[in-house]
Design a protein around this motif. Structure first.
Motif, PDB file in Angstrom:
ATOM      1  N   MET A   1       0.824  -1.206   0.000  1.00 11.45           N
ATOM      2  CA  MET A   1       0.000   0.000   0.000  1.00 11.45           C
ATOM      3  C   MET A   1       0.862   1.262   0.000  1.00 11.45           C
ATOM      4  N   ALA A   2       1.965   1.185   0.762  1.00 11.35           N
ATOM      5  CA  ALA A   2       2.861   2.340   0.851  1.00 11.35           C
ATOM      6  C   ALA A   2       3.475   2.653  -0.510  1.00 11.35           C
ATOM      7  N   HIS A   3       3.792   1.582  -1.288  1.00 12.42           N
ATOM      8  CA  HIS A   3       4.375   1.787  -2.616  1.00 12.42           C
ATOM      9  C   HIS A   3       3.371   2.466  -3.543  1.00 12.42           C
ATOM     10  N   ILE A   4       2.103   2.082  -3.425  1.00 15.16           N
ATOM     11  CA  ILE A   4       1.063   2.681  -4.272  1.00 15.16           C
ATOM     12  C   ILE A   4       0.907   4.164  -3.963  1.00 15.16           C
ATOM     13  N   ILE A   5       0.880   4.498  -2.673  1.00 19.56           N
ATOM     14  CA  ILE A   5       0.757   5.903  -2.271  1.00 19.56           C
ATOM     15  C   ILE A   5       1.969   6.697  -2.741  1.00 19.56           C
ATOM     16  N   ASP A   6       3.167   6.085  -2.605  1.00 19.40           N
ATOM     17  CA  ASP A   6       4.396   6.751  -3.043  1.00 19.40           C
ATOM     18  C   ASP A   6       4.355   7.030  -4.547  1.00 19.40           C
ATOM     19  N   THR A   7       3.941   6.025  -5.324  1.00 17.23           N
ATOM     20  CA  THR A   7       3.851   6.192  -6.778  1.00 17.23           C
ATOM     21  C   THR A   7       2.812   7.245  -7.146  1.00 17.23           C
ATOM     22  N   MET A   9       1.864   9.826  -5.327  1.00 17.31           N
ATOM     23  CA  MET A   9       2.389  11.147  -5.007  1.00 17.31           C
ATOM     24  C   MET A   9       3.467  11.563  -6.003  1.00 17.31           C
ATOM     25  N   ARG A  10       4.336  10.611  -6.386  1.00 17.69           N
ATOM     26  CA  ARG A  10       5.378  10.919  -7.361  1.00 17.69           C
ATOM     27  C   ARG A  10       4.764  11.300  -8.707  1.00 17.69           C
ATOM     28  N   SER A  11       3.761  10.545  -9.132  1.00 15.11           N
ATOM     29  CA  SER A  11       3.125  10.808 -10.427  1.00 15.11           C
ATOM     30  C   SER A  11       2.446  12.171 -10.437  1.00 15.11           C
ATOM     31  N   THR A  12       1.761  12.485  -9.335  1.00 21.00           N
ATOM     32  CA  THR A  12       1.115  13.798  -9.232  1.00 21.00           C
ATOM     33  C   THR A  12       2.148  14.914  -9.270  1.00 21.00           C
ATOM     34  N   GLY A  13       3.240  14.719  -8.524  1.00 21.86           N
ATOM     35  CA  GLY A  13       4.308  15.717  -8.517  1.00 21.86           C
ATOM     36  C   GLY A  13       4.951  15.871  -9.879  1.00 21.86           C
ATOM     37  N   ALA A  14       5.160  14.736 -10.582  1.00 19.45           N
ATOM     38  CA  ALA A  14       5.765  14.770 -11.915  1.00 19.45           C
ATOM     39  C   ALA A  14       4.885  15.531 -12.895  1.00 19.45           C
ATOM     40  N   PHE A  15       3.572  15.307 -12.798  1.00 15.01           N
ATOM     41  CA  PHE A  15       2.639  16.011 -13.690  1.00 15.01           C
ATOM     42  C   PHE A  15       2.681  17.511 -13.439  1.00 15.01           C
ATOM     43  N   ILE A  16       2.667  17.897 -12.157  1.00 17.23           N
ATOM     44  CA  ILE A  16       2.692  19.319 -11.814  1.00 17.23           C
ATOM     45  C   ILE A  16       3.986  19.972 -12.285  1.00 17.23           C
ATOM     46  N   GLY A  45      10.883  14.115 -20.711  1.00 12.32           N
ATOM     47  CA  GLY A  45       9.931  13.021 -20.576  1.00 12.32           C
ATOM     48  C   GLY A  45      10.529  11.838 -19.828  1.00 12.32           C
ATOM     49  N   ALA A  46      11.775  11.501 -20.164  1.00 14.85           N
ATOM     50  CA  ALA A  46      12.447  10.389 -19.480  1.00 14.85           C
ATOM     51  C   ALA A  46      12.664  10.701 -17.999  1.00 14.85           C
ATOM     52  N   MET A  47      13.073  11.940 -17.721  1.00 13.09           N
ATOM     53  CA  MET A  47      13.282  12.332 -16.323  1.00 13.09           C
ATOM     54  C   MET A  47      11.983  12.287 -15.532  1.00 13.09           C
ATOM     55  N   THR A  48      10.910  12.757 -16.152  1.00 11.33           N
ATOM     56  CA  THR A  48       9.620  12.756 -15.473  1.00 11.33           C
ATOM     57  C   THR A  48       9.131  11.342 -15.208  1.00 11.33           C
ATOM     58  N   ALA A  49       9.369  10.440 -16.167  1.00 13.30           N
ATOM     59  CA  ALA A  49       8.992   9.039 -15.970  1.00 13.30           C
ATOM     60  C   ALA A  49       9.743   8.436 -14.787  1.00 13.30           C
ATOM     61  N   ASN A  50      11.031   8.765 -14.671  1.00 16.94           N
ATOM     62  CA  ASN A  50      11.813   8.269 -13.540  1.00 16.94           C
ATOM     63  C   ASN A  50      11.306   8.842 -12.226  1.00 16.94           C
ATOM     64  N   LEU A  51      10.931  10.112 -12.250  1.00 21.44           N
ATOM     65  CA  LEU A  51      10.392  10.723 -11.037  1.00 21.44           C
ATOM     66  C   LEU A  51       9.094  10.048 -10.624  1.00 21.44           C
ATOM     67  N   SER A  52       8.326   9.602 -11.608  1.00 23.55           N
ATOM     68  CA  SER A  52       7.014   9.029 -11.334  1.00 23.55           C
ATOM     69  C   SER A  52       7.082   7.597 -10.810  1.00 23.55           C
ATOM     70  N   ILE A  53       7.885   6.739 -11.467  1.00 20.09           N
ATOM     71  CA  ILE A  53       7.810   5.307 -11.152  1.00 20.09           C
ATOM     72  C   ILE A  53       9.094   4.683 -10.617  1.00 20.09           C
ATOM     73  N   ASN A  54      10.221   5.373 -10.754  1.00 15.37           N
ATOM     74  CA  ASN A  54      11.483   4.795 -10.282  1.00 15.37           C
ATOM     75  C   ASN A  54      11.691   5.173  -8.818  1.00 15.37           C
ATOM     76  N   THR A  55      11.167   4.343  -7.937  1.00 15.85           N
ATOM     77  CA  THR A  55      11.215   4.652  -6.504  1.00 15.85           C
ATOM     78  C   THR A  55      12.617   4.504  -5.916  1.00 15.85           C
ATOM     79  N   SER A  56      13.542   3.894  -6.667  1.00 14.75           N
ATOM     80  CA  SER A  56      14.908   3.746  -6.159  1.00 14.75           C
ATOM     81  C   SER A  56      15.707   5.035  -6.283  1.00 14.75           C
ATOM     82  N   MET A  57      15.179   5.992  -7.067  1.00 11.67           N
ATOM     83  CA  MET A  57      15.871   7.268  -7.266  1.00 11.67           C
ATOM     84  C   MET A  57      15.355   8.298  -6.281  1.00 11.67           C
ATOM     85  N   ASN A  58      16.286   9.117  -5.786  1.00 14.42           N
ATOM     86  CA  ASN A  58      15.921  10.171  -4.857  1.00 14.42           C
ATOM     87  C   ASN A  58      15.118  11.253  -5.575  1.00 14.42           C
TER      88      ASN A  58
END
Length: 235
Positions: A1-7, A9-16, A45-58
């Motif tokens: 569940m925590a991973h879903i919430i993290d993704t 939030m990341r996706s929302t932040g990436a879109f903004i 686009g590549a950077m935003t995708a990483n921000l959205s789904i690559n949880t291993s990246m800061n």
């Protein structure tokens, strides 16, 4: 569940972030897609995708990368506006591929463009006979612009010496059943006059889905109830 919430939030932040970056870079980046715009779009686009789904990246590291790259893209855009030499290097320049009705094969080879591609581009402009073309230019955005030979150009009102009425830009007055007050004020159109025009057609503002004052000054009203008994593609 925590991973879903993290993704989430990341996706929302990436879109903004991307909406903010796109607003800064401007509409021309979306519409032109020159060399510089293409590189900026792909990389961001590549950077935003990483921000959205690559949880291993800061998150902050990715944000710094996006801001840095956006800054570089904006700086190059600003320099291109001031220097023609930089503009040619960043955006490229148009290439003539047909001149005086003749195909410039050497330019097409440099562009790695085939005759099939050229014919397809011409057909998309409703030109099926290549002998109609006087000039053809491959623009910075990858699209081909064409100048037809004089004998194939459409006849204009000026050619026929017909009187031309002055036209203006269409003005949207009502949308989704509501008057667009800002547009009315800017164009010196009173809401009372608009309501009276609707009443003359036995309509209220709430009945109208869309209303526009067209380029020739005529009012067009589209009502919610189209009164079409058997509409096409009803399902």
């Amino acid at each position: 569940m925590a991973h879903i919430i993290d993704t989430l939030m990341r996706s929302t932040g990436a879109f903004i972030v991307m909406m903010f970056v796109t607003r800064i870079l401007g509409k021309s980046t979306i519409s032109r897609m020159t060399y510089h715009d293409f590189v900026a779009t792909i990389t961001l686009g590549a950077m935003t995708a990483n921000l959205s789904i690559n949880t291993s990246m800061n998150v902050w590291q990715v944000l710094v990368a996006i801001v840095t790259f956006s800054g570089i893209a904006y700086l190059l855009m600003a320099l291109a506006l001031k220097s023609r030499a930089i503009r040619k290097w960043v955006s490229g320049q148009p290439t003539v591929i047909m001149e005086d009705g003749k195909i410039l094969e050497s330019n097409m080879r440099k562009l790695k463009m085939t005759m099939d591609t050229l014919n397809q581009e011409l057909r998309e402009k409703n030109i099926f006979n290549i002998e109609e073309v006087q000039y053809a230019v491959l623009e910075l955005n990858g699209k081909i612009t064409v100048l037809r030979k004089p004998e194939y150009l459409p006849v204009t009102r000026k050619d026929m010496n017909l009187q031309m009425n002055k036209q203006s830009f269409p003005v949207e007055l009502i949308m989704d059943g509501q008057i667009i007050s800002d547009t009315c004020i800017k164009n010196h159109i009173s809401e009372e006059w608009l309501i009276s025009q609707a009443k003359s057609r036995s309509l209220t503002i709430g009945d109208i889905c869309y209303a526009v004052k067209s380029s020739n000054g005529q009012l067009y009203f589209d009502r919610y109830d189209d009164r079409i008994h058997q509409p096409v593609d009803k399902e």
